[in-house]
Design a protein around this motif. Structure first.
Motif, PDB file in Angstrom:
ATOM      1  N   SER A 232     -65.166 -40.227  -5.520  1.00 18.05           N
ATOM      2  CA  SER A 232     -66.464 -40.381  -4.854  1.00 18.05           C
ATOM      3  C   SER A 232     -67.175 -41.600  -5.423  1.00 18.05           C
ATOM      4  CB  SER A 232     -67.308 -39.126  -5.071  1.00 18.05           C
ATOM      5  OG  SER A 232     -67.651 -39.002  -6.449  1.00 18.05           O
ATOM      6  N   THR A 268     -64.529 -34.859 -12.058  1.00 17.60           N
ATOM      7  CA  THR A 268     -64.719 -33.848 -11.022  1.00 17.60           C
ATOM      8  C   THR A 268     -65.480 -32.648 -11.558  1.00 17.60           C
ATOM      9  OG1 THR A 268     -62.677 -34.547  -9.937  1.00 17.60           O
ATOM     10  CG2 THR A 268     -63.532 -32.372  -9.370  1.00 17.60           C
ATOM     11  N   ARG A 276     -71.128 -35.753  -4.871  1.00 23.21           N
ATOM     12  CA  ARG A 276     -69.920 -36.580  -4.731  1.00 23.21           C
ATOM     13  C   ARG A 276     -69.792 -37.108  -3.299  1.00 23.21           C
ATOM     14  NH1 ARG A 276     -67.551 -32.463  -8.141  1.00 23.21           N
ATOM     15  NH2 ARG A 276     -66.384 -31.574  -6.401  1.00 23.21           N
ATOM     16  N   ALA A 277     -70.662 -38.040  -2.943  1.00 27.46           N
ATOM     17  CA  ALA A 277     -70.588 -38.661  -1.619  1.00 27.46           C
ATOM     18  C   ALA A 277     -69.398 -39.610  -1.569  1.00 27.46           C
ATOM     19  CB  ALA A 277     -71.869 -39.438  -1.334  1.00 27.46           C
ATOM     20  N   PRO A 278     -68.664 -39.655  -0.449  1.00 28.29           N
ATOM     21  CA  PRO A 278     -67.507 -40.547  -0.356  1.00 28.29           C
ATOM     22  C   PRO A 278     -67.924 -42.013  -0.357  1.00 28.29           C
ATOM     23  CG  PRO A 278     -67.974 -39.546   1.771  1.00 28.29           C
ATOM     24  CD  PRO A 278     -68.871 -38.868   0.780  1.00 28.29           C
TER      25      PRO A 278
END
Length: 400
Positions: A232, A268, A276-278
């Protein structure tokens, strides 16, 4: 099982791209080398990292300013095993093979003759390739900002500042790579594998690779062998910021520690899923990446290479809509992520400390048991000293 039309052995060289499923394919081949051998498919390496040394030898390269003497002759050793394999098929895979010069490609093929050599290149949408490759660079202790990385590759192409211009365009441009290898093998032995966008899982790539090489998928077990998913935006930016200090502190252990404890683990576990935005491309380059990908797909189609998958996948797997640039991640989110990762790593450190203590205790108990056994054996010998007999009786009582 794959075999040439005239009965010769067939060798498949998977030459890249490095961040288009190459790591998964290597793990799958290595984990299943004995099953493949029983099915007539040779994987001509004797260690999980020998393929790397062989490519370094073939390409006359150093890595990180270092050249291991063990690499000398490594390619010839691999090629000899391929020639001596008594089955119909050999498969060798490494993502850095794609960077070979025309002379090196011809040498590689010549060392494998009289086998019929095929070249395989896996590729995906260029936007995803840029994201994956930048993340691979920061996994190797680079700290270049993502936007600068993309800006320079777009503006300067292969002449972008070292090492990224040659590392990206020299390894990830399928037209450039396959044109080079086409000087060593006929065009009808050049193959393109299309890679689905992230989230599709590695099964699609594995099935296509097996269909191409003639491997029976039922022979192998790839359960649990996941392909790398992109980090991310916050995970990638946190690792990038850490790199300046981690490289100095960890030295030669950097890649192992980052791989085992940070990527896919600490990052993680320490970062809330909602944060956790891409990652996405800089908006100013999105249209450029789409146009360039369409041009690449058209050139591959016109070249007449065998395509395994669908070239249209390259032009339809756009980057996520709700995407974030690493440079736009707020500092407060980086700070919160740092606390979460630190807590995770301290917990792991405590677990390791406990395991080391238990292992040390077991070692000590083993030594005690061994000494007791020797004492009892000595006491059982003819005419042992009385003091030894008394000590043995006491020890036996305690042991009981």
């Amino acid at each position: 099982m794959a075999e040439s039309a005239d009965g010769r052995k067939t060798v498949y060289l998977h030459v890249g791209a490095p961040t288009a499923g190459a790591a998964f394919l290597h793990r799958a081949l290595w984990a299943n080398r004995r099953r493949l051998a029983d099915a007539g498919v040779g994987h001509p390496v004797t260690g999980p990292n020998e393929h790397f040394g062989a490519v370094m030898d073939l390409r006359e390269m150093s890595w990180g300013g270092h050249r291991d003497p063990a690499w000398d002759g490594a390619w010839d050793r691999v090629a000899r095993r391929a020639r001596e394999w008594d089955g119909p098929t050999v498969v060798f895979s490494h993502g850095l093979l794609g960077g070979a010069t025309a002379a090196q490609a011809r040498h590689a093929v010549a060392t494998l003759e009289p086998a019929e050599v095929h070249v395989v290149f896996a590729t995906r949408d260029l936007g995803w390739q840029l994201i994956f490759d930048w993340q691979e660079q920061i996994r190797h202790n680079h700290d270049i900002a993502f936007e600068r990385f993309v800006d320079e590759l777009v503006e300067f192409g292969i002449d972008a500042p070292e090492p990224f211009g040659k590392m990206f365009w020299g390894l990830h441009d399928p037209v450039r790579v396959l044109k080079t290898w086409e000087s060593a093998v006929p065009k009808d032995r050049v193959h393109v594998l299309t890679v689905p966008p992230p989230g599709a899982g590695p099964d699609v790539l594995w099935d296509r690779f097996c269909a191409l090489t003639g491997i029976d998928p039922a022979v192998c077990d790839v359960a649990g062998l996941a392909d790398e998913e992109p980090l991310s935006a916050v995970e990638a930016e946190l690792l990038r910021r850490l790199n300046g200090r981690l490289g100095t502190a960890l030295g030669g252990d950097y890649e192992r520690v980052v791989r085992d404890y940070l990527v896919g683990a600490g990052l993680t576990a320490g970062i809330d899923a909602a944060a956790r935005a891409p990652m996405g491309l800089p908006p100013r380059h999105a249209d450029w990446a789409a146009d360039r990908t369409r041009a690449v797909a058209a050139e591959l189609r016109a070249a007449g290479y065998g395509v395994h998958g669908d070239l249209d996948e390259l032009t339809t797997s756009r980057t996520p809509r709700a995407a974030t640039l690493p440079g736009d991640v707020p500092d407060e989110l980086i700070a919160a992520a740092s606390i979460g990762v630190s807590a995770y790593l301290l917990e792991r450190l405590n677990q390791v400390h406990d395991r080391v203590g238990i292992a040390h205790l077991h070692g000590q108990l083993s030594d005690v048991r061994e000494n007791l056994d020797r004492l009892l054996q000595a006491a059982a010998s003819p005419a042992p000293p009385p003091a030894l007999q008394r000590a043995a009786r006491r020890a036996a009582g305690r042991r009981g």
